[in-house]
Design an enzyme around this catalytic site. Structure first.
Site, PDB file in Angstrom:
ATOM      1  N   ALA A  41       4.889   0.209   5.011  1.00 51.61           N
ATOM      2  CA  ALA A  41       5.795  -0.315   3.994  1.00 51.61           C
ATOM      3  C   ALA A  41       5.789   0.630   2.795  1.00 51.61           C
ATOM      4  O   ALA A  41       4.851   1.405   2.602  1.00 51.61           O
ATOM      5  CB  ALA A  41       5.320  -1.696   3.569  1.00 51.61           C
ATOM      6  N   GLU A  56       2.813  -1.698  12.660  1.00 53.20           N
ATOM      7  CA  GLU A  56       3.425  -2.994  12.995  1.00 53.20           C
ATOM      8  C   GLU A  56       4.794  -2.795  13.650  1.00 53.20           C
ATOM      9  O   GLU A  56       5.170  -3.534  14.561  1.00 53.20           O
ATOM     10  CB  GLU A  56       3.537  -3.856  11.726  1.00 53.20           C
ATOM     11  CG  GLU A  56       2.157  -4.302  11.232  1.00 53.20           C
ATOM     12  CD  GLU A  56       2.202  -4.998   9.899  1.00 53.20           C
ATOM     13  OE1 GLU A  56       2.699  -4.382   8.933  1.00 53.20           O
ATOM     14  OE2 GLU A  56       1.771  -6.161   9.814  1.00 53.20           O
ATOM     15  N   GLY A  76       2.598  -1.024   8.049  1.00 52.43           N
ATOM     16  CA  GLY A  76       3.880  -1.457   8.601  1.00 52.43           C
ATOM     17  C   GLY A  76       4.400  -0.507   9.670  1.00 52.43           C
ATOM     18  O   GLY A  76       5.182  -0.910  10.540  1.00 52.43           O
ATOM     19  N   GLU A  89      -4.030  -1.687   5.047  1.00 55.25           N
ATOM     20  CA  GLU A  89      -3.582  -2.541   3.947  1.00 55.25           C
ATOM     21  C   GLU A  89      -4.727  -3.014   3.062  1.00 55.25           C
ATOM     22  O   GLU A  89      -4.575  -3.206   1.855  1.00 55.25           O
ATOM     23  CB  GLU A  89      -2.825  -3.764   4.500  1.00 55.25           C
ATOM     24  CG  GLU A  89      -1.411  -3.468   5.003  1.00 55.25           C
ATOM     25  CD  GLU A  89      -1.353  -2.999   6.453  1.00 55.25           C
ATOM     26  OE1 GLU A  89      -2.401  -2.607   7.001  1.00 55.25           O
ATOM     27  OE2 GLU A  89      -0.244  -3.012   7.039  1.00 55.25           O
TER      28      GLU A  89
HETATM   29  C1  HSC Z   1       2.012  -2.020   4.427  1.00 53.46           C
HETATM   30  O1  HSC Z   1       2.424  -1.303   5.306  1.00 53.46           O
HETATM   31  C2  HSC Z   1       2.201  -3.482   4.400  1.00 53.46           C
HETATM   32  C3  HSC Z   1       2.746  -4.047   5.681  1.00 53.46           C
HETATM   33  O2  HSC Z   1       1.687  -4.502   6.496  1.00 53.46           O
HETATM   34  C4  HSC Z   1       3.574  -5.281   5.506  1.00 53.46           C
HETATM   35  C5  HSC Z   1       4.651  -5.300   4.536  1.00 53.46           C
HETATM   36  C6  HSC Z   1       5.386  -6.596   4.627  1.00 53.46           C
HETATM   37  C7  HSC Z   1       5.947  -6.986   3.301  1.00 53.46           C
HETATM   38  C8  HSC Z   1       6.906  -8.128   3.308  1.00 53.46           C
HETATM   39  C9  HSC Z   1       6.261  -9.433   3.579  1.00 53.46           C
HETATM   40  C10 HSC Z   1       7.393 -10.543   3.584  1.00 53.46           C
HETATM   41  N1  HSC Z   1       4.651   4.078   0.519  1.00 53.46           N
HETATM   42  O3  HSC Z   1      -0.993  10.873   0.291  1.00 53.46           O
HETATM   43  P1  HSC Z   1      -0.023  11.984   0.207  1.00 53.46           P
HETATM   44  C11 HSC Z   1       3.784   8.997  -0.668  1.00 53.46           C
HETATM   45  S1  HSC Z   1       1.186  -1.358   3.089  1.00 53.46           S
HETATM   46  C12 HSC Z   1       5.158   4.824  -0.467  1.00 53.46           C
HETATM   47  O4  HSC Z   1      -0.058  12.848  -0.997  1.00 53.46           O
HETATM   48  P2  HSC Z   1      -1.163  13.061   2.609  1.00 53.46           P
HETATM   49  C13 HSC Z   1       2.692   9.403  -1.644  1.00 53.46           C
HETATM   50  O5  HSC Z   1       2.716   8.580  -2.793  1.00 53.46           O
HETATM   51  C14 HSC Z   1       1.179   0.378   3.425  1.00 53.46           C
HETATM   52  N2  HSC Z   1       4.825   6.117  -0.672  1.00 53.46           N
HETATM   53  O6  HSC Z   1      -0.032  12.888   1.502  1.00 53.46           O
HETATM   54  C15 HSC Z   1       3.064  10.832  -1.939  1.00 53.46           C
HETATM   55  O7  HSC Z   1       4.106  10.814  -2.874  1.00 53.46           O
HETATM   56  P3  HSC Z   1       4.209  11.946  -3.978  1.00 53.46           P
HETATM   57  C16 HSC Z   1       0.170   0.746   4.429  1.00 53.46           C
HETATM   58  C17 HSC Z   1       3.923   6.642   0.150  1.00 53.46           C
HETATM   59  O8  HSC Z   1      -0.572  13.914   3.641  1.00 53.46           O
HETATM   60  C18 HSC Z   1       3.616  11.314  -0.594  1.00 53.46           C
HETATM   61  O9  HSC Z   1       3.976  10.146   0.131  1.00 53.46           O
HETATM   62  N3  HSC Z   1       0.096   2.160   4.545  1.00 53.46           N
HETATM   63  C19 HSC Z   1       3.349   5.919   1.183  1.00 53.46           C
HETATM   64  O10 HSC Z   1      -2.444  13.457   1.973  1.00 53.46           O
HETATM   65  C20 HSC Z   1       2.616  12.094   0.225  1.00 53.46           C
HETATM   66  O11 HSC Z   1       1.428  11.310   0.345  1.00 53.46           O
HETATM   67  C21 HSC Z   1      -0.779   2.900   3.844  1.00 53.46           C
HETATM   68  O12 HSC Z   1      -1.604   2.382   3.116  1.00 53.46           O
HETATM   69  C22 HSC Z   1       3.760   4.566   1.379  1.00 53.46           C
HETATM   70  N4  HSC Z   1       3.288   3.807   2.370  1.00 53.46           N
HETATM   71  O13 HSC Z   1      -1.394  11.608   3.205  1.00 53.46           O
HETATM   72  C23 HSC Z   1      -0.704   4.392   4.002  1.00 53.46           C
HETATM   73  N5  HSC Z   1       2.470   6.708   1.842  1.00 53.46           N
HETATM   74  O14 HSC Z   1       4.370  13.235  -3.228  1.00 53.46           O
HETATM   75  C24 HSC Z   1      -0.748   5.046   2.668  1.00 53.46           C
HETATM   76  C25 HSC Z   1       2.507   7.907   1.218  1.00 53.46           C
HETATM   77  O15 HSC Z   1       5.379  11.551  -4.789  1.00 53.46           O
HETATM   78  N6  HSC Z   1      -0.564   6.474   2.718  1.00 53.46           N
HETATM   79  N7  HSC Z   1       3.392   7.875   0.218  1.00 53.46           N
HETATM   80  O16 HSC Z   1       2.923  11.880  -4.757  1.00 53.46           O
HETATM   81  C26 HSC Z   1      -1.549   7.345   3.072  1.00 53.46           C
HETATM   82  O17 HSC Z   1      -2.631   6.943   3.476  1.00 53.46           O
HETATM   83  C27 HSC Z   1      -1.292   8.796   2.933  1.00 53.46           C
HETATM   84  O18 HSC Z   1      -0.294   8.956   1.969  1.00 53.46           O
HETATM   85  C28 HSC Z   1      -0.841   9.483   4.239  1.00 53.46           C
HETATM   86  C29 HSC Z   1      -0.397  10.934   3.906  1.00 53.46           C
HETATM   87  C30 HSC Z   1      -2.028   9.517   5.196  1.00 53.46           C
HETATM   88  C31 HSC Z   1       0.315   8.760   4.844  1.00 53.46           C
END
Ligand code: HSC
Length: 703
Positions: free
Chosen positions: A63, A107, A104, A127
């Site tokens: 997400a 998912e 997500g 998450e």
């Molecule tokens: C989720 O998925 C919730 C769901 O279960 C349910 C939702 C349902 C809701 C409705 C209910 C009714 N979003 O880290 P980096 C950006 S929660 C937005 O420097 P890397 C990051 O900010 C999510 N942006 O690169 C950065 O931006 P900048 C669960 C995101 O290669 C750029 O991408 N997922 C983003 O070192 C590069 O990132 C996670 O927790 C995201 N999801 O690592 C994964 N992910 O360039 C979180 C990244 O402007 N992400 N960005 O600074 C990570 O762990 C790492 O970013 C990666 C990449 C491993 C993906």
């Protein structure tokens, strides 16, 4: 034309490519585009199966985190609704998972009936790190796919699982031969499914996810793990959701999951953890450094000093596969240092975290030396010798003589002036502070201290290297103690003073650990060593010469040889790992209070909280105003990763914003007045705090 996805029909296959760089975050526009494409595929009678893939390789990081906390995260089509729709298509869906599927993203893959990954694929439900739980079916579909226990472990740890393991557990059905062939093999898989008239979704392997587990499994799990979770909400919500997966039919479980997710999303803890997520990304953005700044290559490293710190620093490099020369003055000290490193690795082997072969590989990367000439060809040297300016300067004079041009010369000083160290060399542009935290092979924080003359590419190199080592590098300017230890000073001061005024060490520590800090001030000092703290304080006496009354407690304990845990006595008395308040410390505090004419009184917990925390926050705001810290969120990272401040409070600056800056200012002013001369002397509000409150700002930023 929608640019967020690619859509192609090839023979009887529809290919939906997610194309929202950098990580295909499933924000509302992308969700809408996927739904639109799925409906097209559903309505097209020529299409018999669908492949969903990352148009640029990477599948999806989940997400869009920036949508949380507002209406956007639920904006139609919301993710749970979109995925439900996908599960109801009457055509097989194949997820072709390139690089990663997180949160997500996984998912989305679970909503597809079939999944193929590439050899480097990583999947996970991280998450929990954001104070959330999977909210788009993960808590319900994963237990049905791999069983309740492994699913629970995965969601509670947030770990990323590699391709082989994901295949073995059943999260992937197939692995492609390579990343390059993933899409072709996904096509072939989909065609096989069509030819074989496979169902749109196979029956889940664990329709009753808890079957086979003891009846009281979840209750026992909760009981065993709750103490570790402290006040964290998200693990408890994950468990509730898995409970629902075990007890309720899928549709009801999904509804329960959404309700739990909304609760988590609205929580302060999740807001704070999302702040930390973006803070970590911001910390890498430093003025003066841009993508055109080319880092210097780091192939060979040297560490000077084989003590605890030097040894720990060396281990970081060996762990990353980088050869290290460890330099000492005496052969005995060198042997001791190398033996200690081997011993540390040995512990990891015993715990099953490392194999014997890996231990030997890492030791093979470490070369001991007694001769500075061996440092002639290294790319980076980190000095970790005794914390005294003259000694460090002597080392740097030598390094200037022996190291090749362009080598980065770093000091691990925890408080001394990096510019004064750089000034003894003819190449101050190559000198930088790299302040590792003890134990250096474990602690994530790396304060990168930018000297007045440090070159941008030296800074860029060390930031990059820090990340390679798995550290959280945060840039600090030069001042006594940099960001972390300078803030520590007023925080520790208040803790000492409170004990003189009538609190006990255990009461002070209890208030701090009650906030979920890893340790209170006094346990921390006992662990680090009261002697070590004394030496640091001693080197900066001039700064508090006007009132060093609060130091007397620590000074006298030092003189008594009560150096903390290592001597069995410090602020506490220890029996093994158990500690208790020691009446001798209380008696000492009483005597010192008498000598200082300090009336002792009962002190309530709120006063302990406010005095320790407000002074910590005040110093942080001052550091921001002085430009030592680049941004408030950098300060938060320092305290979370170096000092055990709970990430679910977002760090001290974020915590202050939550408390209200006006409340912090009012508190400081109150104690300035209530504590007489002491208050006058030490409770001076940071001018930036006053300006922020006067301007009605809620956020801490330079103005
Ligand atoms: C989720 O998925 C919730 C769901 O279960 C349910 C939702 C349902 C809701 C409705 C209910 C009714 N979003 O880290 P980096 C950006 S929660 C937005 O420097 P890397 C990051 O900010 C999510 N942006 O690169 C950065 O931006 P900048 C669960 C995101 O290669 C750029 O991408 N997922 C983003 O070192 C590069 O990132 C996670 O927790 C995201 N999801 O690592 C994964 N992910 O360039 C979180 C990244 O402007 N992400 N960005 O600074 C990570 O762990 C790492 O970013 C990666 C990449 C491993 C993906």
């Amino acid at each position: 034309m929608n640019t967020l996805i690619t859509y192609q029909v090839e023979d009887n296959l529809a290919l939906i490519g997610l194309a929202r760089p950098p990580v295909n975050a499933l924000g509302q526009p992308l969700r809408a585009a996927v739904l639109d494409a799925a409906e097209r595929a559903a309505a097209d009678s020529q299409v018999k199966a669908v492949v969903i893939h990352g148009a640029n390789g990477l599948f999806s990081a989940g997400a869009d985190i920036s949508e949380f906390g507002g209406d956007a995260s639920f904006a139609a089509p919301d993710l749970p609704g979109l995925l439900l729709r996908l599960t109801r298509l009457d055509k097989p869906l194949v997820a072709a998972i390139g690089k990663l599927a997180l949160g997500g993203g996984l998912e989305l893959a679970l909503a597809c009936g079939y999944r193929i990954g590439e050899p480097g694929t990583r999947v996970g439900l991280p998450e929990i790190n954001l104070g959330l739980l999977p909210g788009a079916g993960g808590t319900q579909r994963l237990p049905r796919l791999i069983g309740a226990k492994p699913a629970l472990d995965m969601m509670l740890s947030g770990v990323q699982v590699g391709a082989e393991s994901a295949l073995a557990q059943g999260m992937l059905d197939r692995l492609s031969a390579s990343a390059e062939t993933l899409l072709d093999e996904a096509r072939a898989y989909a065609r096989e499914l069509v030819t074989g008239e496979a169902p749109a979704r196979p029956a889940p392997p664990f329709p009753e996810p808890a079957k086979g587990l003891p009846e009281d499994f979840l209750a026992r799990f909760r009981e065993e793990n709750e103490p570790r979770w402290k006040s964290r909400l998200a693990p408890r919500l994950v468990l509730s959701a898995v409970e629902a997966a075990c007890l309720l039919p899928l549709e009801e479980g999904l509804a329960r999951e959404v309700a739990l997710f909304k609760h988590a999303e609205a929580s302060r803890q999740s807001e704070a953890l999302r702040h930390v997520f973006f803070a970590e990304r911001e910390a890498g953005k430093v003025p003066g450094i841009d993508p055109s700044t080319v880092p210097r290559p780091i192939g060979k490293v040297a560490v000077i000093g084989a003590g605890t710190m030097g040894g720990g620093i060396s281990m970081n490099f060996a762990n990353a596969g980088i050869p290290v020369t460890l330099l000492e003055r005496q052969g005995e000290a060198l042997d001791r240092g190398l033996a200690q490193i081997r011993h540390n690795y040995g512990i990891s082997v015993k715990r099953g975290k490392l194999t014997e072969t890996q231990l030997e590989q890492r030791m093979a990367l470490l070369t001991g030396s007694l001769d500075y000439a061996d440092l002639a060809d290294v790319d980076l040297v980190i000095e970790a010798v005794f914390e005294k300016m003259e000694i460090k300067q002597e080392v740097f004079r030598t390094l200037d003589r022996v190291c090749k041009p362009g080598a980065i010369l770093a000091t691990n000083t925890s408080s001394l002036d990096v510019d004064q160290i750089a000034a003894v060399t003819a190449r101050p542009q190559d000198v930088i502070g790299l302040h590792f935290f003890s134990p250096a092979n474990v602690m994530r924080l790396l304060e990168v201290v930018r000297g007045r003359k440090t070159a941008p590419d030296v800074l860029a190199t060390t930031l990059k290297m820090g990340r390679t080592l798995g550290k959280m590098p945060v840039v600090s300017g030069v001042c006594f103690g940099f960001i972390g230890n300078r803030m520590l000073e007023p925080y520790v001061r208040e803790a000492h003073r409170l004990v003189l005024e009538g609190a006990t060490p255990d009461q002070v520590d209890g208030v701090l650990t009650g906030l979920d800090l890893n340790m209170g001030v006094f346990s921390m000092l006992d662990l680090a060593g009261i002697d070590v703290n004394f030496l640091v304080r001693d080197s900066n006496r001039a700064a508090f010469a006007h009132d060093d009354s609060y130091c007397r407690l620590g000074d006298e304990l030092y003189a008594l040889g009560r150096h903390g845990q290592k001597t069995g006595r410090g602020f506490y008395a220890y029996e093994g790992r158990n500690r208790q308040d020691d009446y001798e410390v209380v008696a000492l505090a009483e005597r010192l209070a008498g000598e200082l004419h300090l009336p002792r009184r009962r002190i309530d917990d709120a006063e302990i909280h406010d005095r320790c925390l407000f002074m910590l926050i005040n110093e942080g705001i001052q550091l921001l105003d002085e430009g030592i810290a680049l941004r408030a969120s950098d300060i938060d990272l320092v305290w979370i990763n170096g000092y055990g401040f709970p990430s679910h409070l977002g760090g001290p600056m974020h915590y202050a914003e939550h408390l209200g800056l006006d409340k912090v200012l009012t508190g400081i002013r109150h104690y300035r007045q209530a504590l007489g001369d002491y208050g006058e002397m030490w409770f001076t509000p940071a001018p930036l705090l006053e300006r922020l409150v006067a301007a009605g700002k809620q956020r801490i930023e330079p103005i």
